[in-house]
Design an enzyme around this catalytic site. Structure first.
Site, PDB file in Angstrom:
ATOM      1  CE  LYS A 152      -1.792   3.000   2.620  1.00 39.87           C
ATOM      2  NZ  LYS A 152      -1.844   4.210   1.836  1.00 39.87           N
ATOM      3  N   GLY A 205       6.722   5.077   8.552  1.00 36.59           N
ATOM      4  CA  GLY A 205       5.894   6.523   8.259  1.00 36.59           C
ATOM      5  C   GLY A 205       6.046   7.113   9.974  1.00 36.59           C
ATOM      6  CB  SER A 206       3.736   9.471  11.549  1.00 36.84           C
ATOM      7  OG  SER A 206       2.476   8.859  11.426  1.00 36.84           O
ATOM      8  CB  THR A 207       6.307   7.976  16.131  1.00 39.86           C
ATOM      9  OG1 THR A 207       7.627   7.898  15.824  1.00 39.86           O
ATOM     10  CG2 THR A 207       6.080   7.485  17.350  1.00 39.86           C
ATOM     11  CB  VAL A 209       0.464   6.001  11.353  1.00 43.09           C
ATOM     12  CG1 VAL A 209      -0.094   4.853  10.504  1.00 43.09           C
ATOM     13  CG2 VAL A 209      -0.514   7.405  11.064  1.00 43.09           C
ATOM     14  N   GLY A 210       2.389   4.203  13.499  1.00 48.07           N
ATOM     15  CA  GLY A 210       3.058   3.059  13.956  1.00 48.07           C
ATOM     16  C   GLY A 210       2.498   2.607  15.196  1.00 48.07           C
ATOM     17  CB  CYS A 261      12.893   8.944   8.818  1.00 46.85           C
ATOM     18  SG  CYS A 261      13.429   7.846   7.740  1.00 46.85           S
ATOM     19  CD  GLU A 354       9.938  12.520  11.448  1.00 50.57           C
ATOM     20  OE1 GLU A 354       8.737  12.309  11.781  1.00 50.57           O
ATOM     21  OE2 GLU A 354      10.974  11.987  11.032  1.00 50.57           O
TER      22      GLU A 354
END
Ligand code: NAP
Ligand code: MG
Length: 452
Positions: A152, A205-207, A209-210, A261, A354
């Site tokens: 995706k 990806g972002s922390t 969403v992770g 990142c 970030e």
């Protein structure tokens, strides 16, 4: 249909039809159906197929680079380099099917042996900053280990992933082994995380969403690897080659317009060297060529979106003074000038969060102990650099910094042959290098009773 935009012009580049849950389930079903035959492909044959795929990507390199440059807004010279790394990722892992390793362990009454088995269907969720490159770090080891995949891409940048799916089929990868599903994270991504037939999620990806992915994966005890955000330190000691450190510091933050990142966005400079360093840095920042991503000379393009630009702008003029401001074109496009804040306190928001844009914070420090303390005073731990001519200090500081990837007297982070990944809230698991294969396989132990 949704429009895919070109950030340098704000014009539509393509239209795609976003998938829903049904299409996602269909892709997982195709991957599941393709798995038994793909894992059974003989090692040499799977290696040959992956080499053919690498060659096919190599053949399409210029087309893919142009597409990526236009869709992300990244300089064409960078996009070419990235496509080179995509090819290298497939070449590196192509040999893996022929190099499986296991142990034989003598035990009472027989012998045990270990095998590395593929997981099955793996869901790959990737961001918009290095779309095909980050996908390739997951695709190549996943496929080499005998898994099938559903990829995706980010909704903002799906075009090279769709090209890749076509190229893979043309190169002879069997139908169903590689499936690309374009759609929203909350729909397609979330469904992959929940789906009982997906064995693992590899996410970048972002922390934020992770964290949600790790939670969602818990329901089915899915394997998860996470490459998340960073707030890396570029530690410059007064005894370093300051010219070289200052010359390379801008691109360590402003490459990919800071949407990286690994960005070394906290530049820690020993107090006695701050003035000399800032003079050299100013010269380097002002010389940066910001403009049309398709121009050969361009070093920095626009940001990915209007929303990203708004977010980045919110960090400037807040706590710390703007010390250096580079150039950026006027008019259409999500431009933002390379910006250096100085002096910044490590407690300022610009130093803690970030930013994911071309904003660097210069933080002066007193001595080695303070440099280490400040470098580690962050929830992240992805990359970083240490500049010094004292070799023992370089190693001492490298061992003390809580980060997955560090460079001494260099600002580079990522190589195909070396492990890449984070400490702390920058994630877990490693990509690239030999370690990545461990995350796409399960260890199986088989005991063989021999009767004595
Ligand atoms: P993101 O929201 O974490 O998105 C990364 C990927 O996850 C995209 O494919 C996204 O899909 C998908 N996703 C979003 N929500 C999801 C969910 N609930 N379940 C499953 N998948 C989901 O990152 P972003 O929006 O691209 O960027 C936001 C911030 O993340 C940046 O400003 C930056 O700080 C950080 N970031 C870090 C990295 C990195 O390499 N570490 C890369 C990119 C961004 P859609 O976008 O298509 O909805
Ligand atoms: Mg998002």
């Amino acid at each position: 249909m949704t429009q895919v935009l070109e950030p340098a012009t704000e014009e539509a580049l393509a239209e795609v039809a976003p998938a829903g849950v049904e299409e996602t389930d269909a892709a997982v079903a195709r991957a599941k159906a393709a798995f038994p035959a793909w894992r059974a492909v003989q090692p040499g044959d799977r290696a040959a197929l992956l080499r053919r795929l690498a060659d096919a990507i190599d053949g399409a390199r210029e087309r893919l680079a142009t597409l990526e440059a236009r869709n992300v807004g990244k300089p064409i010279s960078d996009a070419r380099g990235e496509m080179g790394m995509v090819v290298d990722s497939f070449r590196y892992y192509a040999g893996a099917p022929e190099r499986p390793t296991g142990d034989t362990i003598p035990v009472a009454g027989g012998v045990a042996m270990t095998f590395r088995e593929p997981l099955g269907v793996v869901g790959l969720i990737v961001p918009w900053n290095f779309p095909l490159t980050i996908a390739s770090w997951k695709l190549a080891p996943a496929l080499a280990a005998g898994n099938t995949v559903v990829l995706k891409p980010a909704e903002l940048t799906p075009l090279t992933a769709l090209e890749f799916e076509r190229i893979a089929l043309e190169a002879g990868i069997p139908e169903g082994v590689v499936n690309v599903v374009v759609g929203a994270g909350r729909v397609v991504g979330q469904r992959l995380v929940e789906h009982p037939d997906v064995a693992k999620i590899a996410f970048t990806g972002s922390t934020e969403v992770g964290r949600g992915i790790a939670e969602g994966a818990a329901a089915t005890i899915k394997r998860v690897t996470l490459e998340l955000g960073g707030k890396s330190a570029n530690v410059v000691f007064a005894d370093a080659d300051l010219e070289q450190a200052a010359a390379s510091a801008p691109m360590a933050v402003f490459a990919n317009a800071g949407q990286d990142c690994c960005a070394r966005s906290r530049i820690l400079v020993e107090r006695s060297a701050v003035d000399r360093f800032m003079d050299a840095l100013e010269e380097a920042v002002e010389a940066l060529r910001v403009g049309d991503p398709l121009e050969e000379e361009t070093e920095m393009g626009p940001l990915i979106s209007a929303a990203q630009r708004e977010k980045v702008a919110s960090y400037v003029g807040e706590d710390a003074p703007v010390a250096i401001r580079g150039s950026a074109p006027d008019g259409k496009g999500y431009w933002f000038p390379p910006t250096v804040l100085c002096p910044v306190s490590n407690d300022d928001r610009a130093a803690r969060e970030e930013i994911f844009g071309p904003v660097a914070s210069v933080i002066p420090f007193r001595d080695e102990a303070e440099a280490i303390r400040v470098a580690n005073d962050t929830i992240y731990g992805l990359s970083g650099s240490i500049w010094t001519r004292d070799g023992a200090r370089a190693l001492r500081v490298a061992r003390a910094i809580e980060s997955g990837v560090l460079s001494v007297n260099s600002n580079t982070s990522v190589r195909v042959a070396t492990p890449f990944g984070g400490f702390k809230q920058s994630g877990y698991g490693r990509e690239l290098g030999p370690h990545a294969l461990d995350h796409y396989t399960e260890v199986k132990s088989v005991y063989y009773a021999t009767g004595s």
